[in-house]
Design a protein around this motif. Structure first.
Motif, PDB file in Angstrom:
ATOM      1  N   SER A  79     -14.051   5.188   5.091  1.00  0.00           N
ATOM      2  CA  SER A  79     -12.576   4.465   5.514  1.00  0.00           C
ATOM      3  C   SER A  79     -13.354   2.851   6.581  1.00  0.00           C
ATOM      4  O   SER A  79     -14.594   2.897   6.585  1.00  0.00           O
ATOM      5  CB  SER A  79     -12.633   5.712   6.486  1.00  0.00           C
ATOM      6  OG  SER A  79     -11.796   4.747   8.000  1.00  0.00           O
ATOM      7  N   GLU A  94       1.016  -1.123   0.592  1.00  0.00           N
ATOM      8  CA  GLU A  94      -0.300  -0.340   0.054  1.00  0.00           C
ATOM      9  C   GLU A  94       1.255   1.393   0.237  1.00  0.00           C
ATOM     10  O   GLU A  94       2.333   1.220   0.975  1.00  0.00           O
ATOM     11  CB  GLU A  94      -0.833   0.196   0.916  1.00  0.00           C
ATOM     12  CG  GLU A  94      -2.053  -1.057   1.185  1.00  0.00           C
ATOM     13  CD  GLU A  94      -2.790  -1.117   2.433  1.00  0.00           C
ATOM     14  OE1 GLU A  94      -3.991  -0.719   2.203  1.00  0.00           O
ATOM     15  OE2 GLU A  94      -2.363  -1.064   3.421  1.00  0.00           O
ATOM     16  N   THR A 141     -11.741   2.328   9.048  1.00  0.00           N
ATOM     17  CA  THR A 141     -11.294   2.777  10.449  1.00  0.00           C
ATOM     18  C   THR A 141     -11.345   3.893  11.192  1.00  0.00           C
ATOM     19  O   THR A 141     -11.564   3.790  11.888  1.00  0.00           O
ATOM     20  CB  THR A 141      -9.527   2.603  10.216  1.00  0.00           C
ATOM     21  OG1 THR A 141      -9.576   3.737   9.438  1.00  0.00           O
ATOM     22  CG2 THR A 141      -8.906   1.706   9.939  1.00  0.00           C
TER      23      THR A 141
HETATM   24  C1  16G Z   1      -5.804  -0.125   8.150  1.00  0.00           C
HETATM   25  C2  16G Z   1      -5.023  -1.317   7.382  1.00  0.00           C
HETATM   26  C3  16G Z   1      -4.362  -0.696   5.946  1.00  0.00           C
HETATM   27  C4  16G Z   1      -5.024   0.003   5.303  1.00  0.00           C
HETATM   28  C5  16G Z   1      -6.408   1.526   5.939  1.00  0.00           C
HETATM   29  C6  16G Z   1      -6.846   1.494   5.871  1.00  0.00           C
HETATM   30  C7  16G Z   1      -4.458  -3.938   7.953  1.00  0.00           C
HETATM   31  C8  16G Z   1      -3.496  -4.469   9.194  1.00  0.00           C
HETATM   32  N1  16G Z   1      -4.261  -2.631   7.225  1.00  0.00           N
HETATM   33  O1  16G Z   1      -4.703   0.514   8.499  1.00  0.00           O
HETATM   34  O2  16G Z   1      -4.017  -1.771   5.203  1.00  0.00           O
HETATM   35  O3  16G Z   1      -4.411   1.029   4.588  1.00  0.00           O
HETATM   36  O4  16G Z   1      -6.607   0.927   7.167  1.00  0.00           O
HETATM   37  O5  16G Z   1      -7.367   2.734   6.583  1.00  0.00           O
HETATM   38  O6  16G Z   1      -5.152  -3.998   7.167  1.00  0.00           O
HETATM   39  P1  16G Z   1      -8.621   3.204   5.910  1.00  0.00           P
HETATM   40  O7  16G Z   1     -10.030   2.334   5.634  1.00  0.00           O
HETATM   41  O8  16G Z   1      -9.459   4.574   7.502  1.00  0.00           O
HETATM   42  O9  16G Z   1      -8.716   3.808   5.359  1.00  0.00           O
END
Ligand code: 16G
Ligand code: ZN
Length: 552
Positions: free
Chosen positions: A522, A390, A524
């Motif tokens: 997102s 990534e 996360t």
């Molecule tokens: C997490 C993911 C990463 C991704 C990020 C995107 C794993 C271990 N980690 O940190 O790969 O780039 O989420 O975050 O899968 P977002 O969905 O908030 O943009």
């Protein structure tokens, strides 16, 4: 019976937080550490069940919130392969994390165990390895996980202490392959394979390779776990790697605050503790749990310090170039009808367009998946050599058993008359397969591979950075009431819901030369992210801002 009363009793000591709904998400559960006791306890149970389900294989449970702030924490599971928890267990993780009381929790567990044929009679053993990063909340959360694990009859929890996330994944993978799997074994394997790559660097006539020609590396460790582990590697490598460790967390800095790979990559500024004295020196940043790596060099313009960022796409490009070079040495005499290893390069929509173009020009097959390690990793597994990254610096290289067996055969049967360079190419690929962490992206093993390749090429960080020139890009986030209202397809490059949005994005993007733009919810945070790329920074900024208005 015994199992039910054990679960009931321990579950009553871990009441779930009121009024929050947690979701396993892209990288496990993450939240303010103060509300995670119950979640971690329950995921401990899940880990034990997962071990039972997989015939007693070793499962990993990691306590970390990676690059998030120090008061956050999180929990995620490593499957027997060392990779991420299988996706079909994520709904179960969600439902048990949110069960309102011990009774409903136990009912969910019983239903799931029946459906999945998981023996809950205590006749089978289960093993879970536990790791945590340096967050102060980690210790008590590890205890919650242990109690969860131990409330499953026959399950054993082994606390491995403070580790990087990739170390724990590596150990799980090694244990299940019957290989040496201690932390010391990890350090031994990394340092010996690094040494091997350095020993194989072609000697320039007259010179010797022992005094590393590319100068020192300064590493920003995000004030996290990477600092202490890198220190061990440095000592093991005893001079082979000229390394200065900063932001190790041992002299007071706060985890991830103004430091680390996520900060450097998103803000495009030097981390705390770096300044004009470092101009021209090769620098790298790890994130809080050392599974992301970016490089940079500090530049000073008009009295302000900025950076030239060398992101995950460029690490990927360096790795791909090296692998391709070694393979072509090796395959130069292979007949067409013999085994031809397939190389695949996996990226996400965040990959800079210039990197994708460069990789294509190398003649490599480039594939796109949605964001998140589980998707990239899964795709990369389909190849003999699968390289994924990534842009944020998470990635690794996977080698198929078939390829490694072939390599081993080749290595044994190579007639002594074969060109030395061909034998060396075999040895180099073999060393890469041992140096790189094939369970998951690993900043420490990635860093050693970058350093070995740069020494091999005799390249400075600037020379490396000039492999191609990044198109200017901009990332924005838009706070929304419900991010799940945005649904995407084609590896997140196109919006299907709400209707009409994609057409509007297309119409806006068309106005900019070399314009490319996408939006995605997102995984996360409660936001929708916008990414835009164009021929100038102003254009990329403008495009991102206009599209952000469309989703607002
Ligand atoms: C997490 C993911 C990463 C991704 C990020 C995107 C794993 C271990 N980690 O940190 O790969 O780039 O989420 O975050 O899968 P977002 O969905 O908030 O943009
Ligand atoms: Zn991380």
């Amino acid at each position: 019976g015994q199992q039910q009363s054990m679960l009931l009793q321990s579950a009553s000591s871990f009441p779930p937080p009121k009024g929050t709904k947690l979701s396993y998400g892209t990288a496990g559960f993450r939240a303010d550490a103060s509300i995670l006791q119950s979640t971690v306890f329950r995921i401990g149970i899940l880990a034990a069940l997962r071990s039972l389900k997989t015939g007693g294989a070793v499962i990993g449970l990691m306590i970390t919130a990676s690059h998030n702030k120090v008061s956050d924490n999180g929990v995620k599971i490593a499957d027997p392969s060392g990779g991420m928890l299988t996706q079909d267990w994520e709904p179960f993780a969600d439902s048990i994390a949110n069960a309102p009381d011990p009774e409903s929790l136990i009912q969910l567990i019983n239903e799931f165990a029946t459906k999945e044929n998981i023996p809950l009679d205590g006749a089978k053993a289960a093993t879970v390895l536990l790791g945590r990063d340096t967050r102060p909340s980690g210790e008590s959360l590890v205890n919650a996980a242990k109690q969860g694990i131990c409330s499953v009859v026959g399950a054993v929890a082994t606390d491995m202490g403070i580790l990087t996330t990739p170390q724990l994944h590596w150990m799980v993978r090694a244990r299940n392959k019957g290989l040496k799997a201690s932390e010391l074994d990890y350090f031994e394997q990394l340092s010996s394979s690094f040494r091997c790559l350095i020993d194989l660097i072609p000697k320039k006539s007259g010179g010797d390779n022992n005094n590393n020609p590319i100068g020192k590396l300064i590493v920003d460790c995000a004030n996290g776990v990477g600092g202490q582990k890198l220190q061990v590697l440095k000592e093991k490598l005893n001079g082979l790697l000229h390394l200065e460790i900063r932001n190790s967390g041992e002299s007071g800095g706060i985890l991830n605050e103004g430091v680390g790979a996520d900060y450097v990559q998103k803000e495009k500024v030097p981390p705390q503790g770096f300044g004009s004295a470092d101009v021209g020196i090769r620098c790298a940043s790890l994130d809080g749990d050392a599974d992301r790596l970016v490089y940079f060099s500090v530049i000073s313009s008009n009295g302000k310090n900025k950076i030239n960022l060398v992101d995950g796409d460029k690490i990927l490009s360096l790795f791909a170039l090296f692998i391709k070079d070694q393979l072509s040495i090796l395959l130069s005499s292979v007949k067409n009808d013999e085994y031809q290893p397939r190389v695949g390069v996996v990226q996400t929509a965040y990959a800079n367009g210039a990197s994708t173009k460069y990789l294509g020009q190398l003649g490599l097959e480039v594939i796109f998946t949605p964001t998140g390690v589980k998707y990239l990793h899964g795709k990369a597994e389909e190849y003999d050599i699968g390289i994924y990254f990534e842009a944020n610096g998470h990635g690794t290289i996977l080698f198929s058993d078939r390829f490694l067996n072939w390599l081993e055969e080749d290595r044994k049967n190579e007639p002594s008359s074969t060109a030395k360079e061909k034998q060396n190419a075999v040895k180099r690929l073999w060393a890469v397969s041992r140096l790189i962490n094939q369970a998951v992206g690993d900043a420490l093993s990635g860093l050693l591979l970058v350093e070995a390749i740069l020494q091999h090429m005799g390249w400075s960080v600037d020379k490396w950075n000039q492999l191609y020139h990044d198109l200017p890009s901009r990332q924005l986030k838009v706070k929304v009431a419900d991010r799940s209202a945005v649904v995407t397809t084609y590896a997140e490059t196109s919006v299907v819901k709400p209707p009409g949005i994609q057409e509007a994005i297309n119409a806006t993007t068309e106005k900019y030369p070399q314009g490319r733009c996408f939006v995605r919810p997102s995984g996360t945070e409660d936001v929708v992210r916008v990414y835009a790329e164009a021929s100038t920074q102003e254009a990329a900024d403008e495009l991102a801002a206009s599209v952000a208005k469309l989703v607002d």
